[in-house]
Design a protein around this motif. Sequence first.
Motif, PDB file in Angstrom:
ATOM      1  N   THR A 140       0.840  -1.196   0.000  1.00  0.00           N
ATOM      2  CA  THR A 140       0.000   0.000   0.000  1.00  0.00           C
ATOM      3  C   THR A 140       0.876   1.246   0.000  1.00  0.00           C
ATOM      4  N   VAL A 141       0.289   2.369  -0.315  1.00  0.00           N
ATOM      5  CA  VAL A 141       1.018   3.631  -0.303  1.00  0.00           C
ATOM      6  C   VAL A 141       1.535   3.885   1.111  1.00  0.00           C
ATOM      7  N   GLY A 142       2.786   4.241   1.236  1.00  0.00           N
ATOM      8  CA  GLY A 142       3.388   4.501   2.536  1.00  0.00           C
ATOM      9  C   GLY A 142       4.053   3.281   3.150  1.00  0.00           C
ATOM     10  N   ASP A 143       3.770   2.090   2.623  1.00  0.00           N
ATOM     11  CA  ASP A 143       4.398   0.865   3.106  1.00  0.00           C
ATOM     12  C   ASP A 143       5.769   0.753   2.442  1.00  0.00           C
ATOM     13  N   GLU A 144       6.810   0.639   3.261  1.00  0.00           N
ATOM     14  CA  GLU A 144       8.176   0.620   2.734  1.00  0.00           C
ATOM     15  C   GLU A 144       8.526  -0.649   1.972  1.00  0.00           C
ATOM     16  N   GLY A 145       7.821  -1.725   2.187  1.00  0.00           N
ATOM     17  CA  GLY A 145       8.154  -2.975   1.536  1.00  0.00           C
ATOM     18  C   GLY A 145       9.169  -3.752   2.359  1.00  0.00           C
ATOM     19  N   ARG A 146       9.783  -4.741   1.736  1.00  0.00           N
ATOM     20  CA  ARG A 146      10.737  -5.603   2.433  1.00  0.00           C
ATOM     21  C   ARG A 146      11.930  -5.891   1.537  1.00  0.00           C
ATOM     22  N   ASP A 147      12.982  -6.354   2.187  1.00  0.00           N
ATOM     23  CA  ASP A 147      14.141  -6.818   1.430  1.00  0.00           C
ATOM     24  C   ASP A 147      14.745  -8.001   2.175  1.00  0.00           C
ATOM     25  N   GLY A 148      15.491  -8.796   1.448  1.00  0.00           N
ATOM     26  CA  GLY A 148      16.137  -9.939   2.064  1.00  0.00           C
ATOM     27  C   GLY A 148      17.218 -10.493   1.164  1.00  0.00           C
ATOM     28  N   GLU A 149      18.029 -11.357   1.742  1.00  0.00           N
ATOM     29  CA  GLU A 149      19.123 -11.998   1.010  1.00  0.00           C
ATOM     30  C   GLU A 149      18.627 -13.290   0.391  1.00  0.00           C
ATOM     31  N   TRP A 174      14.569 -12.849   5.090  1.00  0.00           N
ATOM     32  CA  TRP A 174      14.090 -11.478   5.199  1.00  0.00           C
ATOM     33  C   TRP A 174      14.862 -10.719   6.268  1.00  0.00           C
ATOM     34  N   SER A 175      15.224  -9.480   5.962  1.00  0.00           N
ATOM     35  CA  SER A 175      16.022  -8.670   6.890  1.00  0.00           C
ATOM     36  C   SER A 175      15.220  -8.238   8.113  1.00  0.00           C
ATOM     37  N   ASP A 176      13.900  -8.145   7.991  1.00  0.00           N
ATOM     38  CA  ASP A 176      13.098  -7.677   9.129  1.00  0.00           C
ATOM     39  C   ASP A 176      12.766  -8.779  10.137  1.00  0.00           C
ATOM     40  N   THR A 177      12.739 -10.040   9.704  1.00  0.00           N
ATOM     41  CA  THR A 177      12.371 -11.125  10.623  1.00  0.00           C
ATOM     42  C   THR A 177      13.445 -12.198  10.773  1.00  0.00           C
ATOM     43  N   GLY A 178      14.345 -12.294   9.792  1.00  0.00           N
ATOM     44  CA  GLY A 178      15.352 -13.355   9.807  1.00  0.00           C
ATOM     45  C   GLY A 178      14.820 -14.696   9.336  1.00  0.00           C
ATOM     46  N   ARG A 179      13.539 -14.776   9.033  1.00  0.00           N
ATOM     47  CA  ARG A 179      12.938 -16.025   8.560  1.00  0.00           C
ATOM     48  C   ARG A 179      13.269 -16.254   7.095  1.00  0.00           C
ATOM     49  N   VAL A 180      13.351 -17.537   6.718  1.00  0.00           N
ATOM     50  CA  VAL A 180      13.587 -17.907   5.327  1.00  0.00           C
ATOM     51  C   VAL A 180      12.285 -18.444   4.753  1.00  0.00           C
ATOM     52  N   THR A 181      11.881 -17.886   3.618  1.00  0.00           N
ATOM     53  CA  THR A 181      10.668 -18.339   2.942  1.00  0.00           C
ATOM     54  C   THR A 181      10.943 -18.515   1.458  1.00  0.00           C
ATOM     55  N   GLU A 182      10.124 -19.351   0.824  1.00  0.00           N
ATOM     56  CA  GLU A 182      10.182 -19.524  -0.628  1.00  0.00           C
ATOM     57  C   GLU A 182       9.336 -18.415  -1.247  1.00  0.00           C
ATOM     58  N   VAL A 183       9.915 -17.678  -2.198  1.00  0.00           N
ATOM     59  CA  VAL A 183       9.250 -16.496  -2.749  1.00  0.00           C
ATOM     60  C   VAL A 183       9.111 -16.632  -4.264  1.00  0.00           C
ATOM     61  N   PHE A 184       7.894 -16.379  -4.731  1.00  0.00           N
ATOM     62  CA  PHE A 184       7.611 -16.239  -6.150  1.00  0.00           C
ATOM     63  C   PHE A 184       7.391 -14.744  -6.378  1.00  0.00           C
TER      64      PHE A 184
END
Length: 94
Positions: free
Chosen positions: A31-40, A57-67
């Motif tokens: 949404t507008v104003g939501d910074e989004g996420r980033d990860g390795e 993910w840099s914000d949680t440290g969790r590893v997920t499969e992403v499409f």
Amino acid sequence: MTATGARQGQEKPRAGLWARVGDRLIVGGATVGDEGRDGEIVGLHHLDGTPPFDVRWSDTGRVTEVFPGPDARVQHVPPHGTREAGPGKAATRS
């Protein structure tokens, strides 16, 4: 020069979204104003580097499969043993 015409340590440009382990996935906010996420990107499911990716993910440290969707981009890091070339500098191997 190799058969593909690319110099050693440089990759031929590719169309579409692709990544290597160690690159960063950046996803825009929903949404507008939501910074989004980033990860390795810590894992790949295809040899050509196309999605899906395993992302820590840099914000949680969790590893997920992403499409990744259309709001995602990959920030490529130089392959191990190379440095990015700055203005007037050539890429070198260490």
